[in-house]
Design a protein around this motif. Structure first.
Motif, PDB file in Angstrom:
ATOM      1  N   CYS A  54       8.555  30.849  14.527  1.00 37.84           N
ATOM      2  CA  CYS A  54       8.502  31.063  13.078  1.00 37.84           C
ATOM      3  C   CYS A  54       7.139  31.619  12.672  1.00 37.84           C
ATOM      4  O   CYS A  54       7.025  32.379  11.702  1.00 37.84           O
ATOM      5  N   HIS A  55       6.076  31.262  13.409  1.00 36.82           N
ATOM      6  CA  HIS A  55       4.735  31.779  13.110  1.00 36.82           C
ATOM      7  C   HIS A  55       4.712  33.294  13.210  1.00 36.82           C
ATOM      8  O   HIS A  55       4.165  33.986  12.351  1.00 36.82           O
ATOM      9  N   ILE A  64       4.074  26.639   9.731  1.00 35.14           N
ATOM     10  CA  ILE A  64       5.354  26.098   9.276  1.00 35.14           C
ATOM     11  C   ILE A  64       5.670  24.721   9.851  1.00 35.14           C
ATOM     12  O   ILE A  64       6.020  23.796   9.094  1.00 35.14           O
ATOM     13  N   PRO A  65       5.566  24.518  11.169  1.00 36.86           N
ATOM     14  CA  PRO A  65       5.851  23.165  11.674  1.00 36.86           C
ATOM     15  C   PRO A  65       4.940  22.098  11.070  1.00 36.86           C
ATOM     16  O   PRO A  65       5.367  20.956  10.868  1.00 36.86           O
ATOM     17  N   ASP A  66       3.706  22.491  10.753  1.00 37.68           N
ATOM     18  CA  ASP A  66       2.752  21.523  10.199  1.00 37.68           C
ATOM     19  C   ASP A  66       3.181  21.058   8.813  1.00 37.68           C
ATOM     20  O   ASP A  66       3.157  19.848   8.520  1.00 37.68           O
ATOM     21  N   PHE A  67       3.573  22.010   7.937  1.00 34.98           N
ATOM     22  CA  PHE A  67       3.952  21.537   6.601  1.00 34.98           C
ATOM     23  C   PHE A  67       5.347  20.924   6.600  1.00 34.98           C
ATOM     24  O   PHE A  67       5.652  20.060   5.786  1.00 34.98           O
ATOM     25  N   ASN A  68       6.223  21.341   7.523  1.00 41.21           N
ATOM     26  CA  ASN A  68       7.516  20.667   7.644  1.00 41.21           C
ATOM     27  C   ASN A  68       7.329  19.198   8.010  1.00 41.21           C
ATOM     28  O   ASN A  68       7.977  18.302   7.459  1.00 41.21           O
ATOM     29  N   PRO A 100      11.972  35.927   6.985  1.00 40.08           N
ATOM     30  CA  PRO A 100      11.999  36.313   8.403  1.00 40.08           C
ATOM     31  C   PRO A 100      11.611  35.155   9.320  1.00 40.08           C
ATOM     32  O   PRO A 100      12.003  35.135  10.487  1.00 40.08           O
ATOM     33  N   CYS A 101      10.878  34.184   8.786  1.00 37.68           N
ATOM     34  CA  CYS A 101      10.532  32.996   9.572  1.00 37.68           C
ATOM     35  C   CYS A 101      11.779  32.250  10.006  1.00 37.68           C
ATOM     36  O   CYS A 101      11.838  31.713  11.129  1.00 37.68           O
ATOM     37  N   GLU A 102      12.780  32.192   9.139  1.00 33.58           N
ATOM     38  CA  GLU A 102      14.008  31.463   9.475  1.00 33.58           C
ATOM     39  C   GLU A 102      14.808  32.188  10.548  1.00 33.58           C
ATOM     40  O   GLU A 102      15.447  31.560  11.398  1.00 33.58           O
TER      41      GLU A 102
END
Length: 488
Positions: A54-55, A64-68, A100-102
């Motif tokens: 996703c990065h 993204i994984p950090d804020f998820n 586009p990350c998804e």
């Protein structure tokens, strides 16, 4: 990241929409927010995948994984810090980005991906509601001055980053209000304009100066700007619209999509002097072009009270699934159905408009189409061929041309002697975003051509780093994905 088994326990869930019959009566946003528990469950689906693709899918390199993970654990303020460290305006991307990350999410290989965009939107909205997003002026000033020409997402991102570095930043905007196409291109039902205004207020309180109603190159010579500032960055849009050069294109009722959308945004904003009215009320409308701009025209036409709305796309109908020649984690060209498409439009693919038909007074009354097919041969570009015997007459009093853009306006570039490519994108070094004229930089659509809001913000941030280095010899402003914690 997230819950170890979260992606096995919870299905993907995103915001639902208010009913069509209700939402087409107004221009407000109409999504129905998820509950906090549901959002935490969505954050839990982030699967500790080891290599977060996703990065790379995100032009901003969002963490993204950090804020998820922070959302899953209920640490919303920490999530806001992480999100803002790489993205100046998540309230824009969380509403408008095609995500586009998804498409690059590892979970998306064989399951529905994590609902990253919706999580992003809820993080920033929580941050604003809790009062965590406040102005943070720089502690000291460098005395260097920078002019930002254009107040869209690229310009605003560059301005905020340069202001954080301590430079004195002035943003020039030719329209009466700040925001560029965010304000005068995106319908209010997708982005209410108070969302822009609250962020601009923060930027103003941080020390950025805004000069609106000034068309640089017309009201003020570009050379004057260059002489007055230590650096200049051009961040205008790719605003030269693509036309449809066929018979009848000059009829009254054949309208560029952006003229239609801009006038309606001003109407919603209470502007009274709009010039010649462009409305879909009581008309059979054809929107030519199947992209986001066409979708925006569809939703706006229904809110006007159009009799019917049809949408033409010259390309073939995409598949619902990822095409085999566009494997994960690349962006796939598949069928996308927007909320506006779901409001009653009839969509037609592999169709070309051949002629507009008018009455004796020069008003549009219909058009003629033909079905087409694309012929593909190895080693050659696909060729378009009309299918004989498929001509059809359509009733139409308003045709909206949503055919994209061919490049940026060249007035400023010509005045400053800037070089451009064949598509009128202004040439700049990939290494530092500087044009052939020292001290003049370019970012966003004017550099890379028509693109996404998330790319514009990324471009503005990248350019700011290089401008800061040009002015000071080096820069502490982050590049893509580096982040600048702990700012909010």
């Amino acid at each position: 990241m997230g819950k170890i088994t979260g992606f096995l326990e919870f299905d993907r869930k995103v915001e639902d929409y208010a009913p069509v019959a209700e939402r087409i009566t107004h221009y407000r946003e109409f999504t129905l927010p998820l509950k906090e528990k549901e959002l935490k469950d969505q954050g839990a689906r982030c699967m500790d995948c080891g290599i977060p693709f996703c990065h790379s899918g995100c032009p901003l390199g969002n963490l993204i994984p950090d804020f998820n993970d922070a959302v899953y654990r209920g640490k919303w303020e920490k999530a806001a810090e992480i999100l803002h460290s790489t993205n100046n305006f998540p309230e824009f991307t969380g509403r408008l980005c095609p995500a586009p990350c998804e498409e690059a999410c590892v979970l998306g290989i064989n399951e529905n991906p994590v609902s990253i965009e919706n999580i992003e939107k809820n993080i920033v909205e929580t941050a604003f509601s809790k009062g965590w997003v406040v102005a943070k002026p720089p502690s000291k000033r460098t005395g260097k001055t920078v002019a930002v020409i254009g107040s869209g997402p690229a310009g605003l991102a560059a301005a905020q980053q340069l202001n954080r570095a301590g430079h004195l930043v002035t943003v020039f905007e030719r329209d009466e209000k700040v925001g560029g196409l965010l304000r005068y291109g995106i319908p209010d039902f997708k982005l209410e304009k108070q969302i822009i205004d609250r962020r601009v207020t923060i930027l103003y309180e941080e020390g950025i100066q805004f000069k609106t109603g000034i068309n640089v190159g017309v009201d003020l010579q570009a050379s004057e700007i260059k002489d007055q500032f230590d650096a200049v960055v051009l961040t205008g849009g790719a605003t030269v619209r693509r036309g449809l050069p066929i018979e009848g294109a000059d009829l009254k009722g054949v309208v560029q999509a952006m003229d239609f959308l801009k006038q309606n945004n001003k109407r919603v904003d209470g502007v009274l002097e709009l010039g010649e009215e462009i409305k879909a009320t009581g008309k059979d409308v054809v929107v030519i072009g199947g992209g986001d701009t066409g979708s925006d025209c569809i939703g706006t036409s229904f809110r006007h009270g159009a009799t019917s709305v049809s949408n033409f796309e010259i390309l073939g109908k995409p598949t619902l699934e990822r095409p085999t020649d566009q494997p994960w984690p690349f962006w796939p060209m598949r069928l996308r159905t927007s909320s506006s498409h779901k409001e009653g439009v009839e969509r037609f693919f592999s169709i070309t408009t051949k002629k507009f038909i008018g009455d004796t007074n020069g008003n549009l009354m219909g058009l003629i189409t033909s079905e087409v097919e694309w012929i593909t041969e190895p080693g050659k570009r696909p060729q378009l061929r009309e299918i004989p015997g498929t001509e059809k007459n359509w009733k139409c009093e308003l045709a909206l041309l949503a055919l994209g853009f061919t490049g940026s306006e060249m007035t400023i570039a010509e005045q400053l002697g800037l070089k451009a490519d064949m598509r009128t994108n202004i040439r700049a070094s990939e290494a530092d975003y500087m044009t052939n004229v020292p001290g003049v930089f370019v970012a966003g659509d004017q550099r890379r051509g028509q693109s996404l809001i998330v790319w514009a913000i990324s471009e503005g941030r990248q350019a700011a780093h290089h401008i800061d280095a040009f002015l000071m010899g080096s820069s502490n402003l982050p590049l893509k994905g580096e982040g600048d914690l702990p700012r909010v």
